[in-house]
Design an enzyme around this catalytic site. Structure first.
Site, PDB file in Angstrom:
ATOM      1  N   HIS A  82       0.848  -1.185   0.000  1.00 34.87           N
ATOM      2  CA  HIS A  82       0.000   0.000   0.000  1.00 34.87           C
ATOM      3  C   HIS A  82       0.883   1.234   0.000  1.00 34.87           C
ATOM      4  CE1 HIS A  82      -3.653   2.332   0.822  1.00 34.87           C
ATOM      5  NE2 HIS A  82      -2.831   3.134   1.484  1.00 34.87           N
ATOM      6  N   SER A 183      -7.157   4.587   9.055  1.00 30.48           N
ATOM      7  CA  SER A 183      -7.836   4.511   7.755  1.00 30.48           C
ATOM      8  C   SER A 183      -7.152   3.469   6.860  1.00 30.48           C
ATOM      9  CB  SER A 183      -7.794   5.906   7.110  1.00 30.48           C
ATOM     10  OG  SER A 183      -8.079   5.853   5.741  1.00 30.48           O
ATOM     11  N   LYS A 187      -8.358  -0.927   6.180  1.00 30.82           N
ATOM     12  CA  LYS A 187      -8.598  -1.518   4.853  1.00 30.82           C
ATOM     13  C   LYS A 187      -7.646  -2.687   4.604  1.00 30.82           C
ATOM     14  CE  LYS A 187      -8.264   2.651   3.192  1.00 30.82           C
ATOM     15  NZ  LYS A 187      -8.383   4.027   2.776  1.00 30.82           N
TER      16      LYS A 187
HETATM   17  N1  URA Z   1      -4.873   7.072   2.442  1.00 31.13           N
HETATM   18  C1  URA Z   1      -5.915   6.499   3.090  1.00 31.13           C
HETATM   19  O1  URA Z   1      -6.400   5.449   2.704  1.00 31.13           O
HETATM   20  N2  URA Z   1      -6.390   7.121   4.186  1.00 31.13           N
HETATM   21  C2  URA Z   1      -5.875   8.266   4.660  1.00 31.13           C
HETATM   22  O2  URA Z   1      -6.347   8.762   5.669  1.00 31.13           O
HETATM   23  C3  URA Z   1      -4.800   8.854   3.973  1.00 31.13           C
HETATM   24  C4  URA Z   1      -4.300   8.218   2.865  1.00 31.13           C
END
Ligand code: URA
Length: 440
Positions: A82, A183, A187
């Site tokens: 990521h 955040s 995910k």
């Molecule tokens: N990328 C994300 O998925 N969330 C964030 O808060 C910042 C960058």
């Protein structure tokens, strides 16, 4: 329990417990907590921060607010990567095939571009015919058969993050380390991979503008992932200049393919090799030296390119465009932006480069905007290069020539020439693992 008391506790610098965090987040997802109260809580968190324990709980609650993908139907270790976002950041298109070619499964969900940053799914769709939405059965079958699939993120993953991110975006609460960490990691945890490599970008084109903040974000995300039983590491990579030369979807596919064929720019190739080697280490393929050799071999013997080709073919993409990227759609017009003086490029603001590319049609300002796959920029000279008056600094591509003037203004607004040669940042600043921090 009342949302009012939770907001007041955080406003006064208190530490929220699991019940309070779950009450706020689950209540917000259910529609019981209104935007104005969640906005107040986000601002209190932004100003007061969160302990590591609070951030870990917030991440866990957000991850469980949607589907927790179970990848156990796919044999072997599954690895994911990521990036916290950048301009010209096309590393997934290179790194995922390298890692898959080395025998580690990639069952990856990626995002679309928003604002000045790009997204892998848009780039993949620049190859005509490519399907980025597969059923779960198709996704699992493809990974089991060829070792790799990259698809758009399901709407059911970390549902709380989707709602919270949209609210953060309009309440000036995006740039907050605990909120970014929760955040991203909610995910990643929900997406199910065993090994997760984080590319934490740092520089004027990234969320993190300095090394201490980038290291803190990386450390926090690594510790959250490790506490959830995943193998996690992070590289802090430079975003004071875009990687490679090309910005824009089809242009970035072409440049990624060049790397996979061993003919890509040095900076992009090097960062991709470092990311891939670290993913292989996390997946248990060996130490860093042997994994680096493995990744280099996958580039030089052509297996990484073949893996990429196999992935696009399996997802319906026109692989003739990969064999010959000249067949990717081209913009109707191009325009050379030339140097108006002489000197070293001492500053070339990455966010402005990204925004110039968006103005040409390569990105979206709002989620609903459509993008022009052929639009974008090829940088002929980058930070640190010496240019003379009239030298082409970059070439812009668009279907409407009226777009060149605002894009040029945006690009020039971040460009400074100087008689002094600037010190160039390193490509990779640091590596953060569960065992500690190594600075380079
Ligand atoms: N990328 C994300 O998925 N969330 C964030 O808060 C910042 C960058």
């Amino acid at each position: 329990m009342r949302m009012y008391d939770i907001i007041a506790k955080k406003r006064d610098g208190g530490t929220l417990d699991r019940a309070e965090i779950a009450f706020a987040i689950n209540g917000y997802v259910a529609g019981d907590v209104p935007d104005y109260q969640m906005s107040a809580l986000l601002m209190a968190i932004y100003l007061r921060g969160m302990t590591d324990e609070e951030t870990a709980v917030l991440t866990d609650v957000m991850a469980h607010s949607g589907e927790m993908v179970d990848l156990s139907a796919i044999a072997g270790i599954k690895a994911d990567k990521h990036s916290t976002g950048g301009v010209g950041d096309k590393t997934t298109l290179v790194v995922a095939p390298i890692v898959a070619a080395c025998g580690v499964k990639i069952a990856k969900m990626s995002g679309r571009g928003l604002g000045h940053t790009g997204g892998t799914i848009d780039k993949m769709e620049a190859v005509p015919g490519t399907r980025t939405s597969l059923t779960q059965d198709e996704f699992f079958r493809q990974v089991n058969e060829i070792g790799i699939a990259v698809i758009g993120q399901s709407g059911q993953i970390a549902v709380a993050d989707k709602k919270l991110y949209a609210l953060r975006d309009v309440t000036a609460t995006v740039g907050c380390i605990p909120l970014i960490a929760s955040s991203i990691m909610s995910k990643k945890l929900a997406s199910g991979s065993d090994a997760i490599l984080l590319d934490v970008t740092m520089g004027d084109g990234a969320f993190m503008k300095n090394l201490p903040d980038a290291i803190e974000l990386a450390r926090l995300m690594v510790s959250i992932g490790t506490a959830h039983g995943r193998k996690v590491a992070a590289l802090i990579t430079d975003m004071d200049k875009p990687l490679g030369h090309n910005i824009g979807n089809a242009l970035e596919v072409a440049e990624s393919i060049a790397v996979l064929k061993g003919r890509g720019p040095d900076d992009l190739t090097e960062v991709c090799l470092q990311l891939a080697s670290n993913m292989l280490v996390l997946a248990g393929k060996g130490d860093l030296t042997s994994c680096r050799a493995m990744a280099e071999r996958a580039l030089t013997d052509g297996t990484a390119y073949l893996k990429c080709r196999q992935m696009f073919a399996a997802q319906g993409g026109d692989v003739a465009c990969l064999d010959n990227p000249d067949q990717l759609r081209k913009a109707k017009y191009c325009y050379d932006l030339v140097a108006q003086g002489e000197g070293y490029i001492a500053k070339n603001d990455v966010e402005k480069i990204g925004n110039a590319s968006v103005l040409l049609g390569a990105g979206r300002i709002k989620k609903e905007d459509t993008i022009d796959f052929a639009a974008g920029i090829i940088m002929r000279h980058k930070l640190g290069d010496y240019v003379r008056s009239g030298d082409v600094i970059c070439t812009m591509f668009a279907d409407d020539p009226a777009l060149f003037q605002p894009a040029e203004e945006m690009y020039r607004g971040g460009l400074i020439l100087s008689a002094d040669k600037p010190t160039l940042p390193p490509l990779v600043y640091a590596r953060v693992t569960a065992d500690g921090i190594e600075q380079f």
